[in-house]
Design a protein around this motif. Structure first.
Motif, mmCIF file in Angstrom:
data_model
loop_
_atom_site.group_PDB
_atom_site.id
_atom_site.type_symbol
_atom_site.label_atom_id
_atom_site.label_comp_id
_atom_site.label_asym_id
_atom_site.label_seq_id
_atom_site.Cartn_x
_atom_site.Cartn_y
_atom_site.Cartn_z
ATOM 1 N N GLY A 1 -4.553 -6.599 13.029
ATOM 2 C CA GLY A 1 -3.499 -6.846 14.000
ATOM 3 C C GLY A 1 -2.209 -6.151 13.617
ATOM 4 N N LEU A 2 -1.258 -6.186 14.531
ATOM 5 C CA LEU A 2 -0.015 -5.441 14.355
ATOM 6 C C LEU A 2 0.848 -5.982 13.223
ATOM 7 C CD1 LEU A 2 1.935 -3.264 15.317
ATOM 8 C CD2 LEU A 2 2.810 -4.899 17.018
ATOM 9 N N ILE A 3 0.976 -7.303 13.105
ATOM 10 C CA ILE A 3 1.886 -7.872 12.106
ATOM 11 C C ILE A 3 1.412 -7.566 10.684
ATOM 12 C CG2 ILE A 3 2.853 -10.020 11.194
ATOM 13 C CD1 ILE A 3 2.902 -11.091 14.045
ATOM 14 N N PRO A 4 0.137 -7.804 10.329
ATOM 15 C CA PRO A 4 -0.306 -7.395 8.984
ATOM 16 C C PRO A 4 -0.161 -5.887 8.747
ATOM 17 C CG PRO A 4 -1.873 -8.918 9.965
ATOM 18 C CD PRO A 4 -0.920 -8.536 11.048
ATOM 19 N N PHE A 5 -0.420 -5.108 9.785
ATOM 20 C CA PHE A 5 -0.265 -3.657 9.663
ATOM 21 C C PHE A 5 1.186 -3.295 9.344
ATOM 22 C CE2 PHE A 5 0.434 0.474 11.989
ATOM 23 C CZ PHE A 5 -0.174 1.272 11.032
ATOM 24 N N TYR A 6 2.126 -3.930 10.031
ATOM 25 C CA TYR A 6 3.540 -3.662 9.792
ATOM 26 C C TYR A 6 3.929 -4.024 8.359
ATOM 27 C CZ TYR A 6 8.599 -4.185 9.905
ATOM 28 O OH TYR A 6 9.929 -4.104 9.601
ATOM 29 N N PHE A 7 3.515 -5.213 7.912
ATOM 30 C CA PHE A 7 3.893 -5.642 6.564
ATOM 31 C C PHE A 7 3.216 -4.795 5.489
ATOM 32 C CE2 PHE A 7 5.165 -9.689 8.655
ATOM 33 C CZ PHE A 7 6.458 -9.741 8.167
ATOM 34 N N THR A 8 2.026 -4.287 5.786
ATOM 35 C CA THR A 8 1.363 -3.399 4.825
ATOM 36 C C THR A 8 2.135 -2.099 4.667
ATOM 37 O OG1 THR A 8 -0.814 -4.316 5.353
ATOM 38 C CG2 THR A 8 -0.766 -2.155 4.293
ATOM 39 N N VAL A 9 2.498 -1.500 5.798
ATOM 40 C CA VAL A 9 3.257 -0.248 5.759
ATOM 41 C C VAL A 9 4.616 -0.464 5.090
ATOM 42 C CG1 VAL A 9 4.366 1.529 7.175
ATOM 43 C CG2 VAL A 9 2.088 0.707 7.769
ATOM 44 N N LYS A 10 5.264 -1.565 5.430
ATOM 45 C CA LYS A 10 6.566 -1.873 4.824
ATOM 46 C C LYS A 10 6.420 -2.167 3.331
ATOM 47 C CE LYS A 10 10.592 -4.921 5.311
ATOM 48 N NZ LYS A 10 11.181 -6.070 6.068
ATOM 49 N N GLY A 11 5.341 -2.840 2.959
ATOM 50 C CA GLY A 11 5.141 -3.219 1.566
ATOM 51 C C GLY A 11 4.926 -2.039 0.640
ATOM 52 N N VAL A 12 4.377 -0.944 1.146
ATOM 53 C CA VAL A 12 4.165 0.238 0.300
ATOM 54 C C VAL A 12 5.348 1.198 0.375
ATOM 55 C CG1 VAL A 12 1.665 0.083 0.428
ATOM 56 C CG2 VAL A 12 2.892 1.438 2.129
ATOM 57 N N GLY A 13 6.427 0.772 1.042
ATOM 58 C CA GLY A 13 7.656 1.557 1.043
ATOM 59 C C GLY A 13 7.723 2.689 2.044
ATOM 60 N N LEU A 14 6.932 2.630 3.106
ATOM 61 C CA LEU A 14 6.928 3.705 4.099
ATOM 62 C C LEU A 14 7.804 3.407 5.312
ATOM 63 C CD1 LEU A 14 3.148 4.718 4.152
ATOM 64 C CD2 LEU A 14 5.041 5.852 2.968
ATOM 65 N N ALA A 15 8.326 2.190 5.414
ATOM 66 C CA ALA A 15 9.142 1.832 6.576
ATOM 67 C C ALA A 15 10.379 2.717 6.644
ATOM 68 C CB ALA A 15 9.548 0.364 6.502
ATOM 69 N N ASN A 16 10.804 3.021 7.860
ATOM 70 C CA ASN A 16 11.961 3.890 8.121
ATOM 71 C C ASN A 16 11.789 5.255 7.465
ATOM 72 O OD1 ASN A 16 14.414 4.282 9.455
ATOM 73 N ND2 ASN A 16 15.592 3.851 7.613
#
Length: 293
Positions: free
Chosen positions: A125-140
Motif C-alpha cells: 500500500g501507499l503508506i508503507p511505501f512512503y515510509f520505506t522511501v522516507k526511511g532510506v533517506g530518498l524523500a525530497n
C-alpha cells in the motif's frame, strides 16, 4: 464457389479498411484538435463549439505564456534527468535479473519467480511505501522517482521470456571459449535481444516521462518538480495567474482556454518524437518468445 469466396474476401477486406480508417480518424482527431486549439486565438476559442478543423486565427501566445514560466524549463531538466538516469538503471537491473532468472542452472528459480509474480498482485500500500522511501533517506530527492521504480515486474518477465528464446547452444559455445556470464550477457544475449530492449526503453521511458504522482508525494522542494507536476500546477492550481502577473480575471480565463491545450502539446511532443524510432521494434519485441516451438 471460387468467385463467391473471392467476393466475400473482397467485402471483408473493404470492411476492415473502412473500419480501420474510421478508427484512425477517431484516434487522430483528438490530437489534431488539441494542436489546432493551442495555436488558436483565445477569445474565438471561448465561443467555439463542435469540431475544429483549422485554427481559429493563429497565435503562439499560449506557448509563450507556458515557456515564460521559469518552472517549465526547470521541470524539463528534472524530467530529462529522471528519464535518462532511470532508463540506464531500469535496463541494467532488468537485464541482470532477467538473465539470472532465464538460466536453467539457477537453483530455486521457480520459487523465486513465484515471489516476483506475487508482487504484481499484492503490495503493502501507499503508506508503507512512503515510509520505506522516507526511511532510506530518498524523500525530497529525485532519486525517489528512480530507485523505487528500478524494476517493473511485467518488464522483467517479458525480458526473461525473450532471453529464454535464445538457443542454449550459443551460451554453451561461448562458455567453451572461456566466456563468463557478463560477456555472454553483453556480447551475445543483449545484442540478440535489441527488439525487446527497445520495448523496455519505451515502456520505462514513457512511465518516467508521464510520472507525477510519486513526485507529488515525495518532493517538497518545487525546484525538483518534474515537468508533469509543473504542468499539473499550471492547470489545476491557478498558476495561470502567477504567470500573467497583473492580467485581469477575464484575460486569465480567456487565456486558460488555449493554455491547457498548449501544456498538453508541450508535455506530449517530446515523447512522440522518440516513438517512431522505436516503433519498428515494438511488435516484435513485445511478442518475442511468446510462442514456444
Amino acid at each position: 464457389m471460387l468467385n463467391r469466396t473471392t467476393w466475400l474476401e473482397k467485402g471483408f477486406d473493404a470492411f476492415n479498411t473502412l473500419f480501420l480508417i474510421v478508427l484512425m480518424v477517431v484516434t487522430i482527431y483528438p490530437v489534431l484538435y488539441v494542436a489546432l486549439a493551442s495555436v488558436s486565438e483565445a477569445e474565438r476559442m471561448m465561443g467555439h463549439n463542435g469540431l475544429l478543423l483549422k485554427p481559429l486565427g493563429f497565435t503562439l501566445g499560449a506557448y509563450k505564456s507556458v515557456f515564460d514560466n521559469p518552472m517549465i524549463l526547470r521541470g524539463y531538466g528534472n524530467t530529462f534527468f529522471v528519464v535518462i538516469v532511470g532508463l540506464v538503471l531500469n535496463i541494467a537491473l532488468t537485464a541482470f535479473g532477467a538473465y539470472a532468472l532465464s538460466r536453467k542452472s539457477l537453483r530455486y528459480r521457480k520459487r523465486i519467480m513465484l515471489f516476483i509474480v506475487f508482487t504484481m498482485f499484492f503490495n503493502g500500500g501507499l503508506i508503507p511505501f512512503y515510509f520505506t522511501v522516507k526511511g532510506v533517506g530518498l524523500a525530497n530527492s529525485l532519486w525517489a522517482l528512480i530507485i523505487p521504480q528500478a524494476i517493473n515486474t511485467f518488464n522483467l518477465i517479458l525480458m526473461k521470456t525473450a532471453f529464454e528464446a535464445i538457443p542454449d547452444s550459443l551460451e554453451e559455445s561461448a562458455k567453451m571459449d572461456g566466456a563468463h556470464d557478463f560477456i555472454i550477457l553483453f556480447r551475445i544475449i543483449l545484442p540478440l535481444s535489441m527488439p525487446v530492449v527497445a520495448v523496455m526503453m519505451l515502456y520505462y521511458g514513457v512511465s518516467h516521462w508521464n510520472s507525477w504522482f510519486h513526485a507529488m508525494i515525495f518532493l517538497q522542494d518545487r525546484s525538483m518538480y518534474p515537468l508533469q507536476l509543473v504542468l499539473r500546477e499550471i492547470l489545476l492550481q491557478g498558476e495561470v495567474s502567477a504567470m500573467q502577473g497583473g492580467a485581469t480575471a477575464g484575460d486569465i480565463a480567456m487565456l486558460s482556454v488555449t493554455l491547457k491545450y498548449a501544456t498538453i502539446i508541450v508535455a506530449t511532443v517530446p515523447i512522440l518524437l522518440v516513438y517512431p524510432f522505436l516503433q519498428k521494434y515494438f511488435v516484435k519485441g513485445a511478442l518475442i518468445g511468446a510462442i514456444k516451438g
